[in-house]
Design an enzyme around this catalytic site. Sequence first.
Site, mmCIF file in Angstrom:
data_model
loop_
_atom_site.group_PDB
_atom_site.id
_atom_site.type_symbol
_atom_site.label_atom_id
_atom_site.label_comp_id
_atom_site.label_asym_id
_atom_site.label_seq_id
_atom_site.Cartn_x
_atom_site.Cartn_y
_atom_site.Cartn_z
ATOM 1 N N CYS A 91 40.416 42.267 45.329
ATOM 2 C CA CYS A 91 39.351 41.271 45.131
ATOM 3 C C CYS A 91 39.529 40.497 43.832
ATOM 4 O O CYS A 91 39.190 39.312 43.757
ATOM 5 C CB CYS A 91 37.973 41.917 45.199
ATOM 6 S SG CYS A 91 37.673 43.210 43.991
ATOM 7 N N HIS A 123 33.013 44.281 42.457
ATOM 8 C CA HIS A 123 33.545 43.201 43.281
ATOM 9 C C HIS A 123 33.605 41.905 42.458
ATOM 10 O O HIS A 123 32.820 41.706 41.529
ATOM 11 C CB HIS A 123 32.657 43.011 44.513
ATOM 12 C CG HIS A 123 33.178 42.012 45.488
ATOM 13 N ND1 HIS A 123 34.461 42.056 45.996
ATOM 14 C CD2 HIS A 123 32.596 40.900 46.045
ATOM 15 C CE1 HIS A 123 34.645 41.051 46.830
ATOM 16 N NE2 HIS A 123 33.528 40.338 46.870
#
Length: 348
Positions: free
Chosen positions: A79, A152
């Site tokens: 990510c 994230h």
Amino acid sequence: MAEWCTIESDPGVFTELIKQIGVKGAEVEEIYSIDNLEDCKPVYGLIFLFKWMSGPQKECMEFYDPDLFFANQVITNACATQAILSILLNSKLDIGPELRNLREFAMPLDSQTKGLTIGNSEVIRNAHNSFARQEPFELVKVKATEDDDVFHFVSYIPFNGHIYELDGLQPGPIHHGECNEEDWLEKIKPVLFERIQKYSENEIRFTLLAIVNNKKEIAEAALREQQSHISAIQSKLMSLGVEIDSSYMEIEFDEDYFNNLPDDINQLQSELYAKQEAAKQQQNIVENESFKNKKWKEENVRRRHNYIPFILALLQKLADKNQLIPLLEQAKKKKKRDNPEQQEALNK
């Protein structure tokens, strides 16, 4: 598909990563205050790191600008790199041949296949995995549970007059309104504040990074220009019979700039002083950025270095000399002295 490692959220790591991929003239900078975003202009995109929490799916766009590169994240642990690529592949930066070819090849594909294309790029994967942490043992990989802290990255970019949030875990881009290159940072602030406030009751770990122009290269270019102007002014003063310190005389200067200089000696001397002060400022920036880059390079070398054989050999030598247990007991006593309440809790 080969595995991708987790990497540290650090501007020095990300800056070296994008250089390895082939991007030129850019670096990653950490933002400590949203209120000061304008100080970093121009900003090609923002990367927001937060603790991921399950919740309702956001309102995503099914149809959007066909020139916008959006890819789903199909690779575990990617990510951070994908958030960076979401900015680079939609920017006007010199992204290098690898990313140019990837963008050209993947643009006609759907977002899922775009993500697979990123995962199959050996150059990107190798750059990402070059920051893999050294592990003393082969660990069994366990899928994260709801009790684990999972972080994230998402990206925010201005693109063709609109602000988009690009999150590879979402089915499409998220639209945050219209903008232009001058006001997009001001318009993204409420979006960032709202997102932080949403989690702030239970979570304070956030990181905001920006992809900006390489400060050292900008300062070096500005310094060369100032030095060129100083050389021209010195040449003009000498042509008027003024004795000066001709320390910049060997530097080539722009003839048009020289021809537009006034013949008034006082004006020229005043302009010379101003250019010299400006050159000093740019030189200071170059030196500060060089120090920062050197520090980043040293830290990245340490990240990659495998200290495990040294540590295991040291422990073995201490054990051979019967010093390991005494040192352990000594450390426990020190810990107890430093924090008696915590030690008492551990003993219960």
